[in-house]
Write a protein that holds these residues in place. Structure first.
Motif, PDB file in Angstrom:
ATOM      1  N   ARG A 176      33.511  54.618  40.563  1.00 22.58           N
ATOM      2  CA  ARG A 176      33.154  53.217  40.777  1.00 22.58           C
ATOM      3  C   ARG A 176      31.833  52.895  40.069  1.00 22.58           C
ATOM      4  O   ARG A 176      31.141  53.793  39.611  1.00 22.58           O
ATOM      5  N   VAL A 177      31.535  51.629  40.000  1.00 21.39           N
ATOM      6  CA  VAL A 177      30.283  51.201  39.381  1.00 21.39           C
ATOM      7  C   VAL A 177      29.144  51.539  40.340  1.00 21.39           C
ATOM      8  O   VAL A 177      29.246  51.268  41.535  1.00 21.39           O
ATOM      9  N   LEU A 212      32.105  49.500  34.208  1.00 20.56           N
ATOM     10  CA  LEU A 212      33.180  48.559  34.510  1.00 20.56           C
ATOM     11  C   LEU A 212      34.368  48.761  33.582  1.00 20.56           C
ATOM     12  O   LEU A 212      35.527  48.701  34.011  1.00 20.56           O
TER      13      LEU A 212
ATOM     14  N   PRO B  21      28.859  45.312  40.071  1.00 13.94           N
ATOM     15  CA  PRO B  21      30.027  44.902  39.282  1.00 13.94           C
ATOM     16  C   PRO B  21      30.537  43.505  39.649  1.00 13.94           C
ATOM     17  O   PRO B  21      29.826  42.720  40.287  1.00 13.94           O
ATOM     18  N   ARG B  22      31.780  43.226  39.265  1.00 15.94           N
ATOM     19  CA  ARG B  22      32.380  41.915  39.543  1.00 15.94           C
ATOM     20  C   ARG B  22      32.909  41.852  40.981  1.00 15.94           C
ATOM     21  O   ARG B  22      32.511  41.001  41.760  1.00 15.94           O
ATOM     22  N   ARG B  24      34.131  43.514  44.872  1.00 18.58           N
ATOM     23  CA  ARG B  24      33.693  44.461  45.910  1.00 18.58           C
ATOM     24  C   ARG B  24      34.367  45.820  45.721  1.00 18.58           C
ATOM     25  O   ARG B  24      33.763  46.856  45.981  1.00 18.58           O
ATOM     26  N   THR B  25      35.632  45.806  45.273  1.00 19.66           N
ATOM     27  CA  THR B  25      36.376  47.058  45.126  1.00 19.66           C
ATOM     28  C   THR B  25      35.802  47.949  44.029  1.00 19.66           C
ATOM     29  O   THR B  25      36.063  49.147  43.989  1.00 19.66           O
ATOM     30  N   GLU B  26      35.022  47.351  43.132  1.00 21.10           N
ATOM     31  CA  GLU B  26      34.519  48.129  41.990  1.00 21.10           C
ATOM     32  C   GLU B  26      33.203  48.837  42.289  1.00 21.10           C
ATOM     33  O   GLU B  26      32.815  49.750  41.556  1.00 21.10           O
ATOM     34  N   GLY B  27      32.505  48.415  43.316  1.00 19.78           N
ATOM     35  CA  GLY B  27      31.238  49.059  43.647  1.00 19.78           C
ATOM     36  C   GLY B  27      30.383  48.149  44.510  1.00 19.78           C
ATOM     37  O   GLY B  27      30.768  47.021  44.824  1.00 19.78           O
ATOM     38  N   ARG B  28      29.202  48.652  44.893  1.00 16.63           N
ATOM     39  CA  ARG B  28      28.317  47.887  45.794  1.00 16.63           C
ATOM     40  C   ARG B  28      27.595  46.756  45.049  1.00 16.63           C
ATOM     41  O   ARG B  28      27.446  46.792  43.847  1.00 16.63           O
ATOM     42  N   PHE B  29      27.122  45.797  45.795  1.00 17.76           N
ATOM     43  CA  PHE B  29      26.344  44.656  45.297  1.00 17.76           C
ATOM     44  C   PHE B  29      27.073  43.887  44.191  1.00 17.76           C
ATOM     45  O   PHE B  29      26.533  43.632  43.110  1.00 17.76           O
TER      46      PHE B  29
END
Lengths: 371, 115
Positions: A176-177, A212, B21-22, B24-29
């Motif tokens: 994840r990012v 991303l 990131p864009r 919520r599923t992609e990462g925090r904040f």
């Protein structure tokens, strides 16, 4: 004094025993003679080495090129990595022969590390030997490559690899990012470059875009399934920090190709689906290879022509813009069959295909930063 | 906090110094989290007070463009606010990265055009 039996049965037993011993002696002498012949001119160290190599007899041996430098000798390094990866599907154990490596760069180190982890996490044995060249050997030791060879890894969402040496280089992998991690890495880098913690928003932004990209595009079937890897190399003498970022996904052009065809179901609604006819309408002909496509991607012309949206700051064009604003330097990209150096604006096509995307850049004291 | 006829939202002090990131599923904040949990609420407060909302972008480690696009373009796409009223309602402060302001207005305009 030994009593000699004159009995017939006793003579028979003794004769049979003597024959057996004589046979064993002859057999041993034959074996000794053969062994002596084989070991003529070899040392005890050589014997141990032969025994060690014997452990890897069933491994596929892959010879590394002398220049293991992915920026300068991209084609050879990509070919080497492809040779290693060809054993992944069949589950064949791999032994990488690094003894002849005379020079190595940071990009190659991280690609080698991430490739090794592909094997290790699937439980496929992977091993290798030390380069004879001291500097090349030191870089691999500091990267934690050799320490990791001895370890076992299970499939996890994140890995942190480093050597036990005090000068060790840290490599991080996530799915994840992780904006906190990149900010911390940049802060540590700024201390090396400027001697104090600073913010480098261009580097942070580029790293977020790359994370991303991996999360969204590295796997065609489902997003968030591939790891991105980042290594940061601090050159305290020159006050330069080099970043190497890699994912072993499908690469930029495979991902774009899937959008052209609308292959992956999640891409059906993608604005990029069917981008090729739009390219032809705009530029009057089909692209002259992937090198030209990457060039148009980085300038943002491709995005503008396909989606109708302004390219400003987005994705790959955004990374190129930040390099242009001097927020970092010496950006090199390798993806599929294209390599590019943004510094001298060179784009070239290779015969070898790198399955993934590699970005290498550096941060030096001339770059933009905020105290 | 309100200054004359402005309500201020500082990303660094009220949300995170490391925007992510864009989604919520992609990462925090993420931009989605910022829009849903902070921006929309502040817009409502500012609208009630008949204030303009000043979004302060300074003080962070840096932004992913997708964060900004999702946060501000998402106001048009997902919250149903039209881009013209956003132009009247929103102001941005970005002394550290001044080009971000133009970028954000472009995202808002594009979101309106491709809605």
């Amino acid at each position: 004094m030994k009593r000699i039996s004159r009995r017939k049965w006793h003579k028979r037993v003794q004769l049979s025993r003597e024959r057996k011993y004589a046979k064993r002696r002859r057999s041993y002498q034959r074996w000794r003679k053969q062994k002596n012949r084989l070991s003529q001119g070899t040392t005890a160290f050589g014997d141990r080495r032969a025994d060690w190599l014997g452990r890897f007899a069933r491994y596929a041996h892959v010879q590394a090129p002398n220049r293991l430098e992915i920026v300068e000798s991209t084609e050879k390094v990509v070919h080497f990595i492809n040779q290693i990866e060809s054993n992944l599907a069949s589950g064949t154990p791999v032994f990488v022969d690094l003894s002849g490596v005379k020079s190595i760069d940071y990009g190659a180190v991280i690609v080698l590390l991430s490739t090794m982890m592909e094997f290790k996490t699937r439980g496929i044995p992977f091993n290798g030997n030390f380069p004879k060249d001291t500097l090349a050997c030191a870089l691999l030791i500091y990267s934690g490559f050799f320490d990791s060879l001895e370890r076992t890894f299970t499939k996890k969402e994140q890995y942190d690899i480093h050597s036990r040496e005090p000068q060790g280089i840290f490599t991080h992998a996530r799915m994840r990012v992780n904006s906190r991690l990149s900010a911390d890495l940049i802060e540590a880098a700024s201390i090396t470059v400027w001697g104090e913690p600073r913010r480098c928003q261009g580097v942070q932004s580029a790293m977020l875009e790359l994370m991303l990209n991996t999360n969204n595009h590295a796997d065609l079937d489902s997003p968030g399934k591939k790891h991105w890897w980042v290594s940061v190399f601090h050159d305290t003498e020159k006050k330069v920090v080099r970043f190497a970022f890699v994912d072993l996904g499908v690469g930029v052009f495979k991902s774009l190709e899937s959008k052209r065809m609308g292959i992956a179901s999640r891409n059906l609604k993608d604005k990029w689906t069917g981008w090729l006819p739009k390219w032809v309408r705009l530029f009057g002909a089909e692209p002259d290879g992937n090198a030209q496509i990457l060039e148009k991607m980085l300038t943002g012309e491709l995005r503008k022509s396909v989606t109708g949206e302004d390219h400003r700051g987005r994705g790959l064009p955004g990374i190129a813009e930040r390099a242009g604003r001097n927020q970092f330097s010496n950006l090199h990209i390798v993806t599929n069959n294209v390599r590019c150096s943004l510094e001298d604006n060179s784009f070239s096509t290779m015969k070898a295909n790198f399955s993934g995307t590699l970005f290498v850049w550096e941060l030096n004291k001339n770059n933009v930063s905020i105290q | 906090m309100s200054v004359s006829n402005r309500t201020i939202l500082s990303v660094a002090s009220e949300f995170s110094v490391t925007p992510g990131p864009r989604f919520r599923t992609e990462g925090r904040f993420s931009g989605e989290e910022f829009r849903e949990d902070f921006l929309v609420g502040k817009i409502q407060v500012a609208t009630k007070k008949k204030d303009r909302l000043l979004v302060d972008l300074d003080g962070t480690a840096g932004y992913a463009t997708s964060f900004l696009e999702e946060a501000f373009g998402g106001l048009v796409r997902k919250e149903g606010i039209n881009s013209e009223s956003l132009q009247k309602m929103l102001e941005f402060k970005s002394e550290e990265e001044p080009y971000l302001i133009d970028d954000i207005w472009t995202y808002i305009k594009d979101a309106g055009a491709f809605k």
